[in-house]
Design an enzyme around this catalytic site. Structure first.
Site, PDB file in Angstrom:
ATOM      1  CE1 TYR A 145      55.571  51.966  55.045  1.00 59.96           C
ATOM      2  CE2 TYR A 145      55.102  52.924  52.896  1.00 59.96           C
ATOM      3  CZ  TYR A 145      56.005  52.438  53.817  1.00 59.96           C
ATOM      4  OH  TYR A 145      57.353  52.415  53.521  1.00 59.96           O
ATOM      5  CB  CYS A 146      52.266  54.694  59.867  1.00 62.34           C
ATOM      6  SG  CYS A 146      50.550  54.561  60.432  1.00 62.34           S
ATOM      7  CB  THR A 147      54.054  50.959  62.872  1.00 58.04           C
ATOM      8  OG1 THR A 147      55.330  51.533  62.574  1.00 58.04           O
ATOM      9  CG2 THR A 147      54.247  49.608  63.544  1.00 58.04           C
ATOM     10  N   GLY A 200      48.730  52.328  61.781  1.00 61.68           N
ATOM     11  CA  GLY A 200      47.627  53.039  61.148  1.00 61.68           C
ATOM     12  C   GLY A 200      47.267  54.393  61.733  1.00 61.68           C
ATOM     13  CB  VAL A 221      53.722  47.801  58.221  1.00 58.65           C
ATOM     14  CG1 VAL A 221      54.635  46.708  57.688  1.00 58.65           C
ATOM     15  CG2 VAL A 221      53.924  49.089  57.439  1.00 58.65           C
TER      16      VAL A 221
END
Length: 451
Positions: free
Chosen positions: A295-297, A299, A324
Protein backbone atom coordinates in the site's frame (compact mmCIF):
# COMPACT_ATOMS: atom_id res chain seq x y z
CA UNK A 1 14.55 13.39 3.57
CA UNK A 2 16.56 16.32 2.25
CA UNK A 3 15.67 17.03 -1.35
CA UNK A 4 12.76 14.61 -1.36
CA UNK A 5 10.03 17.11 -0.57
CA UNK A 6 9.70 20.82 -1.35
CA UNK A 7 9.45 23.42 1.38
CA UNK A 8 5.93 22.70 2.58
CA UNK A 9 3.21 24.40 4.52
CA UNK A 10 0.74 22.98 6.96
CA UNK A 11 -2.95 23.36 7.56
CA UNK A 12 -5.15 23.05 10.58
CA UNK A 13 -6.67 19.69 11.47
CA UNK A 14 -10.00 21.47 11.33
CA UNK A 15 -10.14 20.72 7.63
CA UNK A 16 -12.58 17.85 7.80
CA UNK A 17 -14.52 18.06 4.55
CA UNK A 18 -15.12 14.67 3.05
CA UNK A 19 -13.27 13.54 -0.02
CA UNK A 20 -15.19 12.63 -3.11
CA UNK A 21 -13.86 9.80 -5.22
CA UNK A 22 -14.78 9.45 -8.85
CA UNK A 23 -14.44 6.47 -11.14
CA UNK A 24 -14.97 7.76 -14.61
CA UNK A 25 -17.31 5.74 -16.78
CA UNK A 26 -17.54 6.09 -20.54
CA UNK A 27 -20.35 8.58 -20.60
CA UNK A 28 -20.87 11.67 -22.70
CA UNK A 29 -23.53 13.52 -20.73
CA UNK A 30 -22.33 16.51 -18.67
CA UNK A 31 -20.64 15.85 -15.35
CA UNK A 32 -22.33 18.58 -13.39
CA UNK A 33 -25.97 17.90 -14.18
CA UNK A 34 -26.67 16.13 -10.88
CA UNK A 35 -27.94 18.07 -7.84
CA UNK A 36 -25.24 17.37 -5.28
CA UNK A 37 -24.70 19.47 -2.17
CA UNK A 38 -22.11 19.21 0.58
CA UNK A 39 -21.05 20.70 3.86
CA UNK A 40 -18.49 20.33 6.59
CA UNK A 41 -21.30 19.97 9.06
CA UNK A 42 -22.18 16.41 10.06
CA UNK A 43 -25.69 17.35 11.16
CA UNK A 44 -26.97 18.30 7.72
CA UNK A 45 -28.74 16.00 5.32
CA UNK A 46 -29.07 15.77 1.56
CA UNK A 47 -31.59 18.11 -0.02
CA UNK A 48 -32.91 17.74 -3.55
CA UNK A 49 -34.76 21.05 -3.94
CA UNK A 50 -34.67 22.48 -7.44
CA UNK A 51 -35.55 26.11 -6.73
CA UNK A 52 -33.27 28.82 -7.98
CA UNK A 53 -31.84 29.58 -4.54
CA UNK A 54 -30.63 26.01 -4.03
CA UNK A 55 -29.38 25.51 -7.56
CA UNK A 56 -27.05 28.45 -7.11
CA UNK A 57 -25.39 26.75 -4.14
CA UNK A 58 -25.08 23.24 -5.47
CA UNK A 59 -21.72 21.59 -5.59
CA UNK A 60 -20.33 19.60 -8.41
CA UNK A 61 -19.06 16.72 -6.38
CA UNK A 62 -20.42 13.24 -7.06
CA UNK A 63 -19.33 9.68 -6.86
CA UNK A 64 -19.77 7.29 -9.74
CA UNK A 65 -20.03 3.63 -8.82
CA UNK A 66 -16.81 1.70 -9.35
CA UNK A 67 -18.83 -1.05 -10.94
CA UNK A 68 -20.20 1.27 -13.59
CA UNK A 69 -18.88 1.01 -17.10
CA UNK A 70 -20.42 2.33 -20.30
CA UNK A 71 -23.29 4.80 -20.39
CA UNK A 72 -25.26 3.15 -17.61
CA UNK A 73 -23.51 4.96 -14.78
CA UNK A 74 -24.96 4.85 -11.27
CA UNK A 75 -24.55 7.98 -9.22
CA UNK A 76 -23.98 7.97 -5.45
CA UNK A 77 -24.51 11.21 -3.59
CA UNK A 78 -21.62 11.19 -1.14
CA UNK A 79 -21.64 14.72 0.19
CA UNK A 80 -23.87 16.44 2.69
CA UNK A 81 -25.99 19.52 2.09
CA UNK A 82 -24.57 22.98 2.65
CA UNK A 83 -25.56 24.77 5.81
CA UNK A 84 -28.00 27.62 5.22
CA UNK A 85 -25.56 30.08 6.76
CA UNK A 86 -22.88 29.52 4.11
CA UNK A 87 -22.12 32.32 1.71
CA UNK A 88 -23.81 32.33 -1.68
CA UNK A 89 -20.37 32.59 -3.30
CA UNK A 90 -19.13 29.45 -1.50
CA UNK A 91 -19.07 27.36 -4.69
CA UNK A 92 -16.84 29.74 -6.64
CA UNK A 93 -14.45 30.09 -3.70
CA UNK A 94 -14.26 26.41 -2.86
CA UNK A 95 -10.78 24.99 -3.38
CA UNK A 96 -9.97 21.35 -3.98
CA UNK A 97 -6.99 19.06 -4.52
CA UNK A 98 -7.31 16.50 -7.32
CA UNK A 99 -5.20 13.36 -7.76
CA UNK A 100 -5.26 10.79 -10.54
CA UNK A 101 -2.93 8.69 -12.65
CA UNK A 102 -3.25 6.26 -15.53
CA UNK A 103 -0.80 3.93 -17.20
CA UNK A 104 -1.65 3.95 -20.90
CA UNK A 105 0.24 4.21 -24.19
CA UNK A 106 0.69 7.81 -25.34
CA UNK A 107 2.45 7.74 -28.69
CA UNK A 108 3.19 11.47 -28.92
CA UNK A 109 3.68 12.58 -25.33
CA UNK A 110 5.02 16.03 -26.23
CA UNK A 111 1.90 16.77 -28.27
CA UNK A 112 -0.23 15.52 -25.36
CA UNK A 113 1.51 17.97 -23.04
CA UNK A 114 0.81 20.81 -25.47
CA UNK A 115 -2.90 19.90 -25.54
CA UNK A 116 -3.13 19.99 -21.76
CA UNK A 117 -1.26 23.28 -21.53
CA UNK A 118 -3.59 24.81 -24.08
CA UNK A 119 -6.68 23.69 -22.19
CA UNK A 120 -5.39 25.07 -18.89
CA UNK A 121 -4.71 28.55 -20.28
CA UNK A 122 -6.62 31.06 -18.21
CA UNK A 123 -7.52 28.49 -15.53
CA UNK A 124 -6.27 28.78 -11.97
CA UNK A 125 -4.55 25.43 -11.62
CA UNK A 126 -1.33 24.70 -9.70
CA UNK A 127 0.37 21.41 -9.10
CA UNK A 128 2.39 18.64 -10.73
CA UNK A 129 1.07 17.08 -13.94
CA UNK A 130 3.53 14.78 -15.67
CA UNK A 131 3.04 13.04 -19.01
CA UNK A 132 5.14 10.56 -20.97
CA UNK A 133 4.75 7.52 -23.22
CA UNK A 134 3.56 5.41 -20.26
CA UNK A 135 0.69 7.65 -19.18
CA UNK A 136 -0.11 10.55 -16.88
CA UNK A 137 0.36 11.37 -13.19
CA UNK A 138 -1.47 14.43 -11.81
CA UNK A 139 -1.75 16.15 -8.46
CA UNK A 140 -3.05 19.70 -8.53
CA UNK A 141 -5.19 22.27 -6.72
CA UNK A 142 -7.54 25.01 -7.75
CA UNK A 143 -11.05 26.41 -7.42
CA UNK A 144 -13.56 23.63 -7.99
CA UNK A 145 -14.81 25.14 -11.25
CA UNK A 146 -11.39 24.98 -12.90
CA UNK A 147 -10.16 21.82 -11.18
CA UNK A 148 -13.19 19.74 -12.13
CA UNK A 149 -13.40 21.20 -15.62
CA UNK A 150 -9.92 19.84 -16.29
CA UNK A 151 -10.87 16.40 -14.97
CA UNK A 152 -13.97 16.34 -17.18
CA UNK A 153 -11.90 17.35 -20.20
CA UNK A 154 -9.30 14.65 -19.48
CA UNK A 155 -11.88 11.89 -19.14
CA UNK A 156 -13.37 12.72 -22.53
CA UNK A 157 -10.32 10.94 -23.91
CA UNK A 158 -11.13 7.20 -23.91
CA UNK A 159 -7.60 6.42 -22.78
CA UNK A 160 -8.30 8.11 -19.44
CA UNK A 161 -12.04 7.42 -19.16
CA UNK A 162 -11.76 4.84 -16.38
CA UNK A 163 -9.07 6.32 -14.15
CA UNK A 164 -9.81 6.71 -10.47
CA UNK A 165 -9.97 10.40 -9.56
CA UNK A 166 -9.71 11.49 -5.93
CA UNK A 167 -10.87 14.93 -4.84
CA UNK A 168 -10.31 16.49 -1.43
CA UNK A 169 -10.96 19.85 0.16
CA UNK A 170 -8.24 22.52 0.25
CA UNK A 171 -9.66 25.00 2.78
CA UNK A 172 -6.60 27.27 2.70
CA UNK A 173 -6.56 27.70 -1.06
CA UNK A 174 -3.84 26.41 -3.35
CA UNK A 175 -1.92 23.41 -2.01
CA UNK A 176 0.89 23.84 -4.56
CA UNK A 177 3.04 26.91 -5.27
CA UNK A 178 2.87 26.78 -9.09
CA UNK A 179 1.92 24.62 -12.06
CA UNK A 180 4.43 22.13 -13.44
CA UNK A 181 2.89 20.51 -16.51
CA UNK A 182 5.53 18.90 -18.65
CA UNK A 183 6.96 15.79 -20.21
CA UNK A 184 8.87 13.73 -17.67
CA UNK A 185 10.80 10.53 -18.45
CA UNK A 186 9.58 8.87 -15.22
CA UNK A 187 6.09 9.39 -13.83
CA UNK A 188 7.48 8.27 -10.46
CA UNK A 189 11.07 8.88 -9.40
CA UNK A 190 12.96 5.63 -8.85
CA UNK A 191 16.66 4.86 -9.06
CA UNK A 192 17.42 3.87 -12.64
CA UNK A 193 14.11 5.23 -13.96
CA UNK A 194 10.94 3.32 -14.77
CA UNK A 195 10.69 3.67 -18.55
CA UNK A 196 11.98 0.11 -18.97
CA UNK A 197 9.34 -1.41 -16.70
CA UNK A 198 6.30 -3.18 -18.23
CA UNK A 199 3.83 -0.77 -16.63
CA UNK A 200 1.39 -0.99 -19.54
CA UNK A 201 0.89 -4.72 -18.92
CA UNK A 202 -1.69 -5.10 -16.11
CA UNK A 203 -0.60 -8.70 -15.53
CA UNK A 204 2.84 -7.47 -14.46
CA UNK A 205 1.39 -5.19 -11.81
CA UNK A 206 -0.02 -6.30 -8.47
CA UNK A 207 -3.65 -7.44 -8.31
CA UNK A 208 -5.74 -4.50 -7.03
CA UNK A 209 -7.93 -5.10 -3.98
CA UNK A 210 -10.99 -2.94 -3.31
CA UNK A 211 -10.98 -1.20 0.09
CA UNK A 212 -13.53 -3.68 1.46
CA UNK A 213 -11.37 -6.62 0.36
CA UNK A 214 -8.29 -5.03 1.90
CA UNK A 215 -10.09 -4.49 5.18
CA UNK A 216 -11.19 -8.14 5.31
CA UNK A 217 -7.64 -9.32 4.68
CA UNK A 218 -6.26 -7.17 7.51
CA UNK A 219 -9.01 -8.09 9.94
CA UNK A 220 -8.42 -11.76 9.24
CA UNK A 221 -4.86 -11.37 10.50
CA UNK A 222 -5.02 -8.53 13.03
CA UNK A 223 -8.54 -9.11 14.30
CA UNK A 224 -11.37 -6.59 14.36
CA UNK A 225 -9.57 -4.26 16.80
CA UNK A 226 -6.39 -2.32 16.22
CA UNK A 227 -3.25 -4.15 17.23
CA UNK A 228 0.08 -2.81 18.40
CA UNK A 229 1.28 -0.98 15.32
CA UNK A 230 4.89 -1.23 16.44
CA UNK A 231 4.88 -5.00 15.90
CA UNK A 232 5.33 -5.92 12.22
CA UNK A 233 3.20 -8.70 10.82
CA UNK A 234 5.27 -11.85 10.45
CA UNK A 235 2.57 -14.26 9.33
CA UNK A 236 4.34 -16.91 7.23
CA UNK A 237 1.87 -16.50 4.36
CA UNK A 238 1.32 -12.77 4.58
CA UNK A 239 3.52 -9.66 4.41
CA UNK A 240 2.06 -6.16 4.80
CA UNK A 241 4.41 -3.90 2.84
CA UNK A 242 4.34 -0.12 3.29
CA UNK A 243 5.72 1.22 0.00
CA UNK A 244 6.21 4.77 1.28
CA UNK A 245 8.88 6.70 3.14
CA UNK A 246 9.67 6.20 6.78
CA UNK A 247 8.59 9.72 7.72
CA UNK A 248 5.15 9.02 6.23
CA UNK A 249 4.80 5.95 8.46
CA UNK A 250 5.72 8.10 11.46
CA UNK A 251 2.38 9.92 11.40
CA UNK A 252 0.12 7.13 10.13
CA UNK A 253 0.08 3.54 8.85
CA UNK A 254 -1.89 0.32 8.79
CA UNK A 255 -1.72 -1.73 11.95
CA UNK A 256 0.96 -4.39 11.64
CA UNK A 257 2.91 -2.62 8.89
CA UNK A 258 6.64 -2.38 9.43
CA UNK A 259 8.24 1.06 9.19
CA UNK A 260 10.04 1.28 5.83
CA UNK A 261 13.72 2.09 6.18
CA UNK A 262 13.47 4.56 3.31
CA UNK A 263 13.88 8.34 3.29
CA UNK A 264 13.02 8.79 -0.39
CA UNK A 265 11.04 6.42 -2.60
CA UNK A 266 13.71 6.78 -5.28
CA UNK A 267 16.03 4.56 -3.22
CA UNK A 268 13.51 1.82 -2.40
CA UNK A 269 15.08 -1.64 -2.81
CA UNK A 270 12.73 -4.10 -1.11
CA UNK A 271 13.18 -7.65 -2.38
CA UNK A 272 16.31 -6.90 -4.39
CA UNK A 273 18.63 -8.95 -2.14
CA UNK A 274 21.28 -6.29 -1.58
CA UNK A 275 23.48 -7.57 1.23
CA UNK A 276 24.09 -4.13 2.71
CA UNK A 277 20.36 -3.57 3.32
CA UNK A 278 19.18 -7.12 3.92
CA UNK A 279 18.51 -6.49 7.64
CA UNK A 280 16.14 -3.62 6.80
CA UNK A 281 14.42 -5.46 3.92
CA UNK A 282 11.02 -6.88 4.92
CA UNK A 283 11.14 -9.15 1.85
CA UNK A 284 14.60 -10.57 2.54
CA UNK A 285 14.55 -14.39 2.54
CA UNK A 286 10.77 -14.40 2.04
CA UNK A 287 9.28 -17.26 0.03
CA UNK A 288 8.33 -15.99 -3.45
CA UNK A 289 4.87 -17.53 -3.07
CA UNK A 290 4.08 -15.52 0.07
CA UNK A 291 1.17 -13.10 -0.23
CA UNK A 292 2.55 -9.55 -0.39
CA UNK A 293 -0.01 -6.84 0.38
CA UNK A 294 1.35 -3.47 -0.74
CA UNK A 295 0.00 0.00 0.00
CA UNK A 296 0.92 3.64 -0.52
CA UNK A 297 -0.91 6.98 -0.47
CA UNK A 298 -2.68 6.90 -3.84
CA UNK A 299 -1.60 3.66 -5.48
CA UNK A 300 0.93 4.67 -8.13
CA UNK A 301 4.06 3.76 -6.16
CA UNK A 302 2.68 0.25 -5.57
CA UNK A 303 1.78 -0.20 -9.23
CA UNK A 304 5.32 0.76 -10.22
CA UNK A 305 7.19 -1.23 -7.60
CA UNK A 306 5.04 -4.34 -7.98
CA UNK A 307 6.33 -4.74 -11.55
CA UNK A 308 9.87 -4.85 -10.14
CA UNK A 309 8.88 -7.47 -7.57
CA UNK A 310 7.12 -9.46 -10.28
CA UNK A 311 10.35 -9.51 -12.25
CA UNK A 312 12.11 -10.70 -9.10
CA UNK A 313 9.85 -13.75 -9.02
CA UNK A 314 7.26 -12.76 -6.41
CA UNK A 315 4.03 -14.38 -7.52
CA UNK A 316 1.26 -13.30 -5.15
CA UNK A 317 1.28 -9.51 -5.20
CA UNK A 318 -1.71 -7.44 -4.12
CA UNK A 319 -2.15 -3.70 -3.88
CA UNK A 320 -4.72 -1.44 -2.23
CA UNK A 321 -6.69 0.12 -5.07
CA UNK A 322 -6.56 3.90 -4.86
CA UNK A 323 -4.19 3.71 -1.92
CA UNK A 324 -4.83 4.77 1.65
CA UNK A 325 -6.87 7.84 0.66
CA UNK A 326 -9.37 5.67 -1.22
CA UNK A 327 -9.50 3.23 1.68
CA UNK A 328 -10.18 5.89 4.32
CA UNK A 329 -12.95 7.35 2.17
CA UNK A 330 -14.70 4.00 1.84
CA UNK A 331 -13.87 2.13 5.06
CA UNK A 332 -12.86 4.83 7.50
CA UNK A 333 -9.90 4.37 9.87
CA UNK A 334 -10.51 0.68 10.55
CA UNK A 335 -7.06 -0.95 10.95
CA UNK A 336 -5.45 2.46 10.35
CA UNK A 337 -3.41 4.32 12.97
CA UNK A 338 -2.82 8.09 12.89
CA UNK A 339 -3.05 10.56 10.00
CA UNK A 340 -2.21 10.33 6.31
CA UNK A 341 0.84 12.17 4.98
CA UNK A 342 0.12 13.95 1.68
CA UNK A 343 2.58 15.53 -0.73
CA UNK A 344 1.15 19.02 -0.83
CA UNK A 345 1.07 21.98 1.52
CA UNK A 346 -1.53 20.33 3.76
CA UNK A 347 1.05 17.70 4.73
CA UNK A 348 -1.14 15.72 7.13
CA UNK A 349 -4.83 14.76 6.88
CA UNK A 350 -6.77 13.07 9.71
CA UNK A 351 -9.08 10.19 8.77
CA UNK A 352 -12.08 12.44 9.51
CA UNK A 353 -11.15 14.41 6.40
CA UNK A 354 -12.16 11.43 4.32
CA UNK A 355 -15.06 9.88 6.22
CA UNK A 356 -16.26 11.96 9.19
CA UNK A 357 -19.17 9.67 10.03
CA UNK A 358 -16.89 6.62 10.40
CA UNK A 359 -14.84 8.00 13.29
CA UNK A 360 -15.42 5.96 16.44
CA UNK A 361 -12.90 5.35 19.21
CA UNK A 362 -9.29 6.52 18.90
CA UNK A 363 -6.77 3.90 17.85
CA UNK A 364 -4.85 2.42 20.74
CA UNK A 365 -1.16 2.26 20.04
CA UNK A 366 1.48 0.92 22.39
CA UNK A 367 4.61 3.03 22.23
CA UNK A 368 8.02 1.43 22.57
CA UNK A 369 11.63 2.58 22.38
CA UNK A 370 11.91 1.22 18.84
CA UNK A 371 8.70 2.81 17.64
CA UNK A 372 9.05 6.24 15.97
CA UNK A 373 5.32 6.72 15.45
CA UNK A 374 4.21 10.16 16.68
CA UNK A 375 7.62 10.77 18.26
CA UNK A 376 9.68 13.95 18.25
CA UNK A 377 12.76 13.34 16.10
CA UNK A 378 14.89 15.35 18.56
CA UNK A 379 13.93 14.30 22.09
CA UNK A 380 11.84 11.19 21.38
CA UNK A 381 8.79 12.34 23.31
CA UNK A 382 5.31 11.94 21.89
CA UNK A 383 4.19 14.89 19.76
CA UNK A 384 0.81 16.52 20.25
CA UNK A 385 0.25 17.11 16.54
CA UNK A 386 0.81 14.59 13.73
CA UNK A 387 2.28 17.07 11.30
CA UNK A 388 5.82 17.55 10.06
CA UNK A 389 7.58 20.88 9.83
CA UNK A 390 10.62 22.11 7.92
CA UNK A 391 13.86 23.08 9.60
CA UNK A 392 14.14 26.86 9.88
CA UNK A 393 17.60 26.61 8.31
CA UNK A 394 16.87 27.13 4.63
CA UNK A 395 19.98 25.20 3.58
CA UNK A 396 18.84 22.18 5.61
CA UNK A 397 15.05 22.33 5.16
CA UNK A 398 14.72 18.89 6.77
CA UNK A 399 11.17 17.63 7.09
CA UNK A 400 10.74 16.32 10.63
CA UNK A 401 8.35 15.76 13.53
CA UNK A 402 8.98 17.95 16.53
CA UNK A 403 7.37 18.65 19.90
CA UNK A 404 6.69 22.27 20.84
CA UNK A 405 9.38 22.27 23.53
CA UNK A 406 12.07 21.42 20.98
CA UNK A 407 10.63 23.93 18.52
CA UNK A 408 11.10 26.66 21.11
CA UNK A 409 14.49 25.46 22.36
CA UNK A 410 16.00 25.14 18.87
CA UNK A 411 14.11 28.06 17.32
CA UNK A 412 12.42 25.86 14.74
CA UNK A 413 15.61 24.04 13.74
CA UNK A 414 16.22 20.30 13.66
CA UNK A 415 19.54 20.47 15.55
CA UNK A 416 21.77 22.91 17.40
CA UNK A 417 24.11 23.24 14.41
CA UNK A 418 21.32 24.61 12.26
CA UNK A 419 20.56 27.35 14.79
CA UNK A 420 23.78 29.14 13.74
CA UNK A 421 23.16 28.84 9.99
CA UNK A 422 23.47 32.06 7.93
CA UNK A 423 20.08 31.71 6.23
CA UNK A 424 17.80 31.20 9.19
CA UNK A 425 14.07 31.69 8.80
CA UNK A 426 11.73 32.68 11.66
CA UNK A 427 9.87 30.04 13.63
CA UNK A 428 6.50 29.35 12.07
CA UNK A 429 3.57 29.19 14.47
CA UNK A 430 0.36 27.52 13.37
CA UNK A 431 -0.74 26.54 9.85
CA UNK A 432 1.58 28.74 7.81
CA UNK A 433 4.04 28.10 5.03
CA UNK A 434 7.52 29.39 4.53
CA UNK A 435 7.79 32.09 1.89
CA UNK A 436 10.66 32.63 -0.52
CA UNK A 437 13.97 33.43 1.17
CA UNK A 438 14.08 37.03 -0.05
CA UNK A 439 11.02 37.76 2.12
CA UNK A 440 12.95 36.95 5.29
CA UNK A 441 16.24 38.33 4.00
CA UNK A 442 14.69 41.76 3.49
CA UNK A 443 13.02 41.66 6.91
CA UNK A 444 16.29 40.71 8.57
CA UNK A 445 18.10 43.52 6.76
CA UNK A 446 15.47 46.03 7.84
CA UNK A 447 15.68 44.80 11.41
CA UNK A 448 19.46 45.18 11.48
CA UNK A 449 19.24 48.67 9.97
CA UNK A 450 16.72 49.72 12.61
CA UNK A 451 18.89 48.31 15.39
Amino acid sequence: MRGCFPAPAVISCAASSAITQIVWGRRKDPLFQFPVCSSTSTSCCLVYNNNKHDVRRRRRWLSLSEASRGRGVSVGLQQQCECESESESREDNEWVVVNFYQFVLIEDAEAEVAKHLNFLKGRDIRGRIYVNEQGINAQYSGPSRDALAYVEWVREDERFANCLVQISAAPNGHAFPKLKLRYKPSLVQLEGGISHLPLLDPSMRATPLAPSQWRKRLEAVNGSTTADASTPNRNANYILLDVRNGYEWDIGHFSGARRPDVDCFRSTSFGLCQQEVIAADPLANVDKETDILMYCTGGIRCDVYSTILRQQGFQNLYTLKGGVSHYLKNEGPVQWVGNLFVFDSRLSLPPATYKPEAITEPNRVEFSENNTFARCYICGLEVCELRHRNCANLDCNLLYLCCMNCVEDLRGCCCSKCTTAPRLRPVLQGPHRYEKWHTYRDLISQSKSTA
